[in-house]
Design a protein around this motif. Sequence first.
Motif, PDB file in Angstrom:
ATOM      1  N   LYS A  43       4.644   0.720  20.070  1.00 52.42           N
ATOM      2  CA  LYS A  43       3.233   0.687  19.720  1.00 52.42           C
ATOM      3  C   LYS A  43       2.937  -0.482  18.789  1.00 52.42           C
ATOM      4  N   GLU A  44       1.657  -0.815  18.696  1.00 51.84           N
ATOM      5  CA  GLU A  44       1.250  -1.876  17.791  1.00 51.84           C
ATOM      6  C   GLU A  44       1.243  -1.363  16.345  1.00 51.84           C
ATOM      7  N   ARG A  45       1.366  -2.309  15.436  1.00 52.16           N
ATOM      8  CA  ARG A  45       1.298  -1.952  14.025  1.00 52.16           C
ATOM      9  C   ARG A  45      -0.143  -1.545  13.702  1.00 52.16           C
ATOM     10  N   GLU A  46      -0.283  -0.416  13.016  1.00 52.41           N
ATOM     11  CA  GLU A  46      -1.621   0.091  12.724  1.00 52.41           C
ATOM     12  C   GLU A  46      -1.828   0.305  11.234  1.00 52.41           C
ATOM     13  N   PHE A  47      -3.059   0.092  10.811  1.00 56.50           N
ATOM     14  CA  PHE A  47      -3.466   0.356   9.444  1.00 56.50           C
ATOM     15  C   PHE A  47      -3.389   1.852   9.175  1.00 56.50           C
ATOM     16  N   VAL A  48      -2.899   2.225   7.993  1.00 50.62           N
ATOM     17  CA  VAL A  48      -2.810   3.627   7.604  1.00 50.62           C
ATOM     18  C   VAL A  48      -3.700   3.909   6.394  1.00 50.62           C
ATOM     19  N   ALA A  49      -3.547   3.086   5.364  1.00 52.42           N
ATOM     20  CA  ALA A  49      -4.300   3.316   4.124  1.00 52.42           C
ATOM     21  C   ALA A  49      -4.432   2.009   3.367  1.00 52.42           C
ATOM     22  N   GLY A  50      -5.523   1.878   2.592  1.00 51.92           N
ATOM     23  CA  GLY A  50      -5.737   0.664   1.830  1.00 51.92           C
ATOM     24  C   GLY A  50      -6.317   0.939   0.464  1.00 51.92           C
ATOM     25  N   LEU A  51      -6.055   0.015  -0.459  1.00 54.72           N
ATOM     26  CA  LEU A  51      -6.518   0.143  -1.842  1.00 54.72           C
ATOM     27  C   LEU A  51      -7.202  -1.161  -2.227  1.00 54.72           C
ATOM     28  N   GLN A  52      -8.471  -1.067  -2.590  1.00 59.81           N
ATOM     29  CA  GLN A  52      -9.210  -2.254  -3.015  1.00 59.81           C
ATOM     30  C   GLN A  52      -8.568  -2.802  -4.281  1.00 59.81           C
ATOM     31  N   ARG A  53      -8.584  -4.117  -4.481  1.00 60.59           N
ATOM     32  CA  ARG A  53      -7.844  -4.700  -5.596  1.00 60.59           C
ATOM     33  C   ARG A  53      -8.419  -4.295  -6.936  1.00 60.59           C
ATOM     34  N   SER A  54      -9.668  -3.858  -6.948  1.00 61.66           N
ATOM     35  CA  SER A  54     -10.238  -3.310  -8.175  1.00 61.66           C
ATOM     36  C   SER A  54      -9.664  -1.929  -8.487  1.00 61.66           C
ATOM     37  N   GLY A  55      -9.058  -1.327  -7.478  1.00 68.88           N
ATOM     38  CA  GLY A  55      -8.529   0.024  -7.623  1.00 68.88           C
ATOM     39  C   GLY A  55      -9.573   1.099  -7.486  1.00 68.88           C
ATOM     40  N   ALA A  92       7.509   6.456  12.087  1.00 74.35           N
ATOM     41  CA  ALA A  92       7.266   5.025  12.271  1.00 74.35           C
ATOM     42  C   ALA A  92       7.993   4.251  11.171  1.00 74.35           C
ATOM     43  N   VAL A  93       8.013   2.953  11.327  1.00 74.22           N
ATOM     44  CA  VAL A  93       8.380   2.082  10.211  1.00 74.22           C
ATOM     45  C   VAL A  93       7.096   1.794   9.442  1.00 74.22           C
ATOM     46  N   TYR A  94       7.137   2.015   8.149  1.00 72.13           N
ATOM     47  CA  TYR A  94       5.969   1.815   7.299  1.00 72.13           C
ATOM     48  C   TYR A  94       6.113   0.511   6.524  1.00 72.13           C
ATOM     49  N   TYR A  95       5.045  -0.280   6.547  1.00 66.55           N
ATOM     50  CA  TYR A  95       5.034  -1.585   5.909  1.00 66.55           C
ATOM     51  C   TYR A  95       3.965  -1.643   4.825  1.00 66.55           C
ATOM     52  N   CYS A  96       4.319  -2.280   3.750  1.00 73.86           N
ATOM     53  CA  CYS A  96       3.378  -2.582   2.675  1.00 73.86           C
ATOM     54  C   CYS A  96       2.840  -3.994   2.904  1.00 73.86           C
ATOM     55  N   ALA A  97       1.551  -4.195   2.621  1.00 69.57           N
ATOM     56  CA  ALA A  97       0.934  -5.502   2.829  1.00 69.57           C
ATOM     57  C   ALA A  97      -0.004  -5.809   1.674  1.00 69.57           C
ATOM     58  N   ALA A  98      -0.170  -7.103   1.398  1.00 67.83           N
ATOM     59  CA  ALA A  98      -1.024  -7.533   0.290  1.00 67.83           C
ATOM     60  C   ALA A  98      -1.934  -8.667   0.732  1.00 67.83           C
ATOM     61  N   ARG A  99      -3.093  -8.672   0.134  1.00 63.07           N
ATOM     62  CA  ARG A  99      -4.123  -9.657   0.472  1.00 63.07           C
ATOM     63  C   ARG A  99      -4.768 -10.115  -0.832  1.00 63.07           C
ATOM     64  N   GLY A 100      -4.784 -11.414  -1.083  1.00 62.75           N
ATOM     65  CA  GLY A 100      -5.329 -11.936  -2.340  1.00 62.75           C
ATOM     66  C   GLY A 100      -6.793 -12.264  -2.256  1.00 62.75           C
ATOM     67  N   ASP A 101      -7.571 -11.335  -1.723  1.00 66.00           N
ATOM     68  CA  ASP A 101      -8.991 -11.570  -1.532  1.00 66.00           C
ATOM     69  C   ASP A 101      -9.679 -10.216  -1.524  1.00 66.00           C
ATOM     70  N   ASN A 102     -10.991 -10.254  -1.601  1.00 63.64           N
ATOM     71  CA  ASN A 102     -11.736  -8.999  -1.540  1.00 63.64           C
ATOM     72  C   ASN A 102     -11.667  -8.406  -0.139  1.00 63.64           C
ATOM     73  N   VAL A 104     -10.630  -4.832   2.399  1.00 63.71           N
ATOM     74  CA  VAL A 104      -9.423  -4.150   2.864  1.00 63.71           C
ATOM     75  C   VAL A 104      -9.504  -4.081   4.394  1.00 63.71           C
ATOM     76  N   PRO A 105      -9.169  -5.154   5.063  1.00 70.29           N
ATOM     77  CA  PRO A 105      -9.263  -5.145   6.528  1.00 70.29           C
ATOM     78  C   PRO A 105      -8.238  -4.205   7.146  1.00 70.29           C
ATOM     79  N   ARG A 106      -8.536  -3.790   8.357  1.00 68.35           N
ATOM     80  CA  ARG A 106      -7.660  -2.838   9.046  1.00 68.35           C
ATOM     81  C   ARG A 106      -6.853  -3.510  10.153  1.00 68.35           C
ATOM     82  N   TYR A 107      -6.669  -4.820  10.038  1.00 67.71           N
ATOM     83  CA  TYR A 107      -5.906  -5.539  11.039  1.00 67.71           C
ATOM     84  C   TYR A 107      -4.824  -6.361  10.352  1.00 67.71           C
ATOM     85  N   VAL A 108      -3.734  -6.573  11.094  1.00 68.24           N
ATOM     86  CA  VAL A 108      -2.541  -7.229  10.562  1.00 68.24           C
ATOM     87  C   VAL A 108      -2.840  -8.616  10.016  1.00 68.24           C
ATOM     88  N   ALA A 109      -3.641  -9.376  10.726  1.00 69.82           N
ATOM     89  CA  ALA A 109      -3.899 -10.770  10.346  1.00 69.82           C
ATOM     90  C   ALA A 109      -4.672 -10.895   9.035  1.00 69.82           C
TER      91      ALA A 109
END
Length: 124
Positions: A43-55, A92-102, A104-109
């Motif tokens: 299966k494709e990698r899918e978004f599970v949960a996200g946290l805005q950088r402000s928290g 599944a294999v669970y991955y942590c991801a980080a984004r240095g911008d405002n 919380v997109p739900r796509y890998v890119a």
Amino acid sequence: QVQLVESGGGLVQAGGSLRLSCAVSGRAFCRYAMAWFRQAPGKEREFVAGLQRSGDSTYYIDSVKGRFTISGDNAKNTVYLQMNSLKPEDTAVYYCAARGDNGVPRYVAGYWYWGQGTQVTVSS
């Protein structure tokens, strides 16, 4: 260079719980929006949960709402995913991801940095 290191995966029976951790090194994780993705075999990698950088805001896919909780600890530069009432379909294999911008997109890119992944297996 930012590095993300996940831990906490394992084998658990259906109905059980696990807590995944993602340690962020290189820069304070509060500068990043953080997310957990997962990828099951075939299966494709899918978004599970996200946290805005402000928290201030969290986001979840419908299938984990009420069961999973994403949170962060600024002092430890770590983000967590508490997973309760686990189901075999959470395997599944669970991955942590980080984004240095405002945002919380739900796509890998949408994410700049990724961890190596940690395996979660839920037996029925």
